[in-house]
Design an enzyme around this catalytic site. Structure first.
Site, PDB file in Angstrom:
ATOM      1  N   ARG A  77       0.861  -1.182   0.000  1.00 29.53           N
ATOM      2  CA  ARG A  77       0.000   0.000   0.000  1.00 29.53           C
ATOM      3  C   ARG A  77       0.900   1.236   0.000  1.00 29.53           C
ATOM      4  O   ARG A  77       1.648   1.459   0.950  1.00 29.53           O
ATOM      5  CB  ARG A  77      -0.890  -0.005   1.245  1.00 29.53           C
ATOM      6  CG  ARG A  77      -1.678   1.274   1.417  1.00 29.53           C
ATOM      7  CD  ARG A  77      -2.655   1.184   2.600  1.00 29.53           C
ATOM      8  NE  ARG A  77      -3.363   2.444   2.713  1.00 29.53           N
ATOM      9  CZ  ARG A  77      -3.279   3.269   3.757  1.00 29.53           C
ATOM     10  NH1 ARG A  77      -2.547   2.950   4.813  1.00 29.53           N
ATOM     11  NH2 ARG A  77      -3.939   4.398   3.763  1.00 29.53           N
ATOM     12  N   GLU A 167      -7.326   8.205   6.292  1.00 33.88           N
ATOM     13  CA  GLU A 167      -7.643   8.822   7.582  1.00 33.88           C
ATOM     14  C   GLU A 167      -8.112  10.267   7.465  1.00 33.88           C
ATOM     15  O   GLU A 167      -7.442  11.189   7.947  1.00 33.88           O
ATOM     16  CB  GLU A 167      -6.430   8.724   8.513  1.00 33.88           C
ATOM     17  CG  GLU A 167      -5.951   7.297   8.719  1.00 33.88           C
ATOM     18  CD  GLU A 167      -4.886   7.155   9.807  1.00 33.88           C
ATOM     19  OE1 GLU A 167      -4.446   8.183  10.356  1.00 33.88           O
ATOM     20  OE2 GLU A 167      -4.518   6.010  10.117  1.00 33.88           O
ATOM     21  N   ASN A 296      -7.425   1.416   9.735  1.00 34.36           N
ATOM     22  CA  ASN A 296      -6.099   1.556  10.341  1.00 34.36           C
ATOM     23  C   ASN A 296      -6.271   1.556  11.855  1.00 34.36           C
ATOM     24  O   ASN A 296      -7.123   2.273  12.380  1.00 34.36           O
ATOM     25  CB  ASN A 296      -5.447   2.889   9.936  1.00 34.36           C
ATOM     26  CG  ASN A 296      -5.217   2.985   8.435  1.00 34.36           C
ATOM     27  OD1 ASN A 296      -5.336   2.003   7.715  1.00 34.36           O
ATOM     28  ND2 ASN A 296      -4.881   4.170   7.972  1.00 34.36           N
ATOM     29  N   GLU A 360      -3.272  -0.474   8.212  1.00 32.89           N
ATOM     30  CA  GLU A 360      -2.137   0.021   9.006  1.00 32.89           C
ATOM     31  C   GLU A 360      -2.246  -0.559  10.406  1.00 32.89           C
ATOM     32  O   GLU A 360      -3.327  -0.581  10.996  1.00 32.89           O
ATOM     33  CB  GLU A 360      -2.130   1.551   9.145  1.00 32.89           C
ATOM     34  CG  GLU A 360      -1.710   2.308   7.925  1.00 32.89           C
ATOM     35  CD  GLU A 360      -1.609   3.816   8.176  1.00 32.89           C
ATOM     36  OE1 GLU A 360      -1.344   4.241   9.324  1.00 32.89           O
ATOM     37  OE2 GLU A 360      -1.819   4.562   7.215  1.00 32.89           O
TER      38      GLU A 360
HETATM   39  C1  FCB Z   1      -1.305   6.928  10.818  1.00 34.77           C
HETATM   40  C2  FCB Z   1      -0.867   7.495   9.486  1.00 34.77           C
HETATM   41  C3  FCB Z   1       0.476   7.019   9.025  1.00 34.77           C
HETATM   42  C4  FCB Z   1       1.461   6.889  10.168  1.00 34.77           C
HETATM   43  C5  FCB Z   1       0.862   6.126  11.316  1.00 34.77           C
HETATM   44  C6  FCB Z   1       1.795   5.939  12.480  1.00 34.77           C
HETATM   45  O1  FCB Z   1      -2.205   7.781  11.405  1.00 34.77           O
HETATM   46  O2  FCB Z   1      -1.804   7.184   8.483  1.00 34.77           O
HETATM   47  O3  FCB Z   1       0.922   7.889   8.027  1.00 34.77           O
HETATM   48  O4  FCB Z   1       1.904   8.128  10.539  1.00 34.77           O
HETATM   49  O5  FCB Z   1      -0.307   6.759  11.759  1.00 34.77           O
END
Ligand code: FCB
Length: 452
Positions: A77, A167, A296, A360
């Site tokens: 990704r 996000e 995420n 994530e």
């Molecule tokens: C998320 C972000 C990513 C990274 C992680 C730790 O909020 O999408 O870019 O910074 O946190």
């Protein structure tokens, strides 16, 4: 060890984002983004760090892709830097597009599936003009559609999965209310306006992309849904948690999946916003069908009605404050609660019901190289326990399709700069040397065995 609950076609990936790794901010015709401006603002970033060089991935991408292939990573990704592709936010820069075409072809040659995130926060600076610029502007959704279409037409034939926004909560609430992220605005009311325009940008882009992407392309959005817990069972703390669920989660989920902003959301935000920026028809545009939802997750959020130890209000409101969650924390100060991921996935299954990708999840530490190795057992434990949490959700019927570790390389961690390292691969920012951490080898082994 847990039993093997990962379906045969479960996909193992890693995630990155453009501004955090590419560097080369003046190369190939790239224009400035709001993150270039913000990171060069004195005091905005720890240690005065910027993304000017980052991991120099713009030049070293073949080596980075080789590392992924070596680890057996099945999916990658990445995000597209809008200001590389459209330096002024409007005009196409073929050199920028060519970079992503080479990257995607490089992935495909190595048998790695690309998941393309269109927007991971690096808005072209020229679209953030004046007080009403950036995501406050109603013009932004259409600018985003143009950008999405350029990528869809250029790479749609070879990228099987596209996610619109990463996000949007961070873009809206950290960018416009708390000011921790670019463009660094600090008025609660602005966050709601920005959130609506992000929602609208998402919906319109999905509709436009459907017309140009091959049938079967997996189109999604990546939300950092908050797994919200109340600080206590006291009614005012429970109400604070409900308030946060509405302003941080349902502000995105309701228009995307439930037909529009809810009466509950409108009621809980009286005095914060009047929603006058929502026009007839907007919610129908936002609610266009998706193929999957990307989630995420790092940690749950505990909130209460009274200021906690650090007095920090929840971004976008003064009616809820962060409360600490007892137990272990990472160097980010984030609590480690793997069961929160299972709970969140169950909620998503219930409220959204689409296939889910965990796009994530990962842990930051102050990793150091000793004798050519990085012994990051803490990260291995974190990833193990969160994958076990995914397995638990799978066992309970959640349709989780994939999992992406955040992240491949230590990188520019936004307002935190370079000290806090999230990578499976250590990066020495003095000479750009890459060193596999123990966690990278551990993940390679999980992938090879297709089991924890
Ligand atoms: C998320 C972000 C990513 C990274 C992680 C730790 O909020 O999408 O870019 O910074 O946190």
């Amino acid at each position: 060890m847990s039993g093997n609950g990962f379906p045969r076609d479960f996909v193992w990936g890693v995630a990155t984002s453009a501004y955090q790794i590419e560097g080369a901010v003046n190369d190939g015709g790239r224009g400035p983004s709001i993150w270039d401006t913000f990171s060069h603002t004195p005091g905005a970033i720890d240690d005065g760090d910027t993304g000017d060089v980052a991991c120099d991935h713009y030049h070293r991408w073949p080596e980075d892709l080789d590392l992924m292939a070596e680890l057996g990573i099945a999916a990658y990704r990445f995000s597209v830097a809008w200001p590389r592709v459209m330096p002024d936010g409007r005009t196409v820069n073929q050199e920028g597009l060519d970079f992503y075409r080479r990257l995607v072809d490089g992935l495909l040659e190595r048998g790695i599936r690309p998941l393309m995130t269109l927007y991971h926060w690096d808005l072209p600076q020229s679209l953030d003009v004046g007080d009403a610029g950036g995501w406050l502007s109603r013009d932004l959704p259409d600018r985003f559609v143009d950008f999405a279409l350029v990528l869809g037409k250029e790479l749609g034939d070879r990228v099987g999965a596209v996610t619109t926004l990463n996000e949007p909560w961070c873009s809206a609430y950290l960018g416009y209310a708390s000011g921790e992220h670019a463009p660094g605005r600090t008025e609660d009311a602005l966050a709601y306006r920005a959130a609506h325009h992000l929602n609208l940008a998402h919906g319109r882009a999905v509709s436009a992309l459907r017309d140009v992407l091959p049938t079967g392309t997996d189109i999604s959005v990546a939300l950092n849904l908050h797994q919200v817990q109340a600080a206590s069972e006291r009614p005012d703390d429970v109400a604070a948690a409900h308030h946060v669920d509405l302003i941080a989660n349902r502000v995105f989920l309701d228009p995307m999946f439930a037909g529009g902003y809810s009466d509950d959301l409108r009621a809980t935000t009286v005095g914060l916003t009047d929603w006058s920026f929502v026009r007839p028809g907007d919610e129908a545009e936002i609610g266009v069908a998706l193929d999957s939802l990307c989630v995420n997750f790092y940690n749950p959020s505990r909130v209460g009605a009274d200021p906690g130890a650090d007095g920090r209000p929840f971004p976008g409101t003064h009616r809820a404050f962060f409360a600490d969650i007892p137990g272990p924390h990472t160097v980010m100060g984030w609590p480690i609660v793997p069961s929160g991921l299972t709970d969140l996935l169950l909620r998503v299954q219930r409220d959204v019901g689409l296939p889910v990708h965990v796009t994530e999840n990962g842990l930051a530490a102050y990793d150091v190289v000793v004798d050519g190795a990085v012994h990051d057992q803490e990260r291995i434990d974190y990833l193990h326990d969160h994958l076990a949490a995914v397995e638990a959700a799978l066992r309970q019927g959640v349709d989780v399709r994939s999992y992406y570790v955040w992240t491949l390389l230590d990188n520019f961690e936004w307002a935190w700069g370079y000290q806090k390292r999230f990578g499976l691969v250590h990066v020495d920012f003095a000479d750009q040397r890459r060193t596999l951490k123990d966690s990278a080898r551990w993940y390679a082994d999980v992938i090879a065995r297709h089991a924890l």
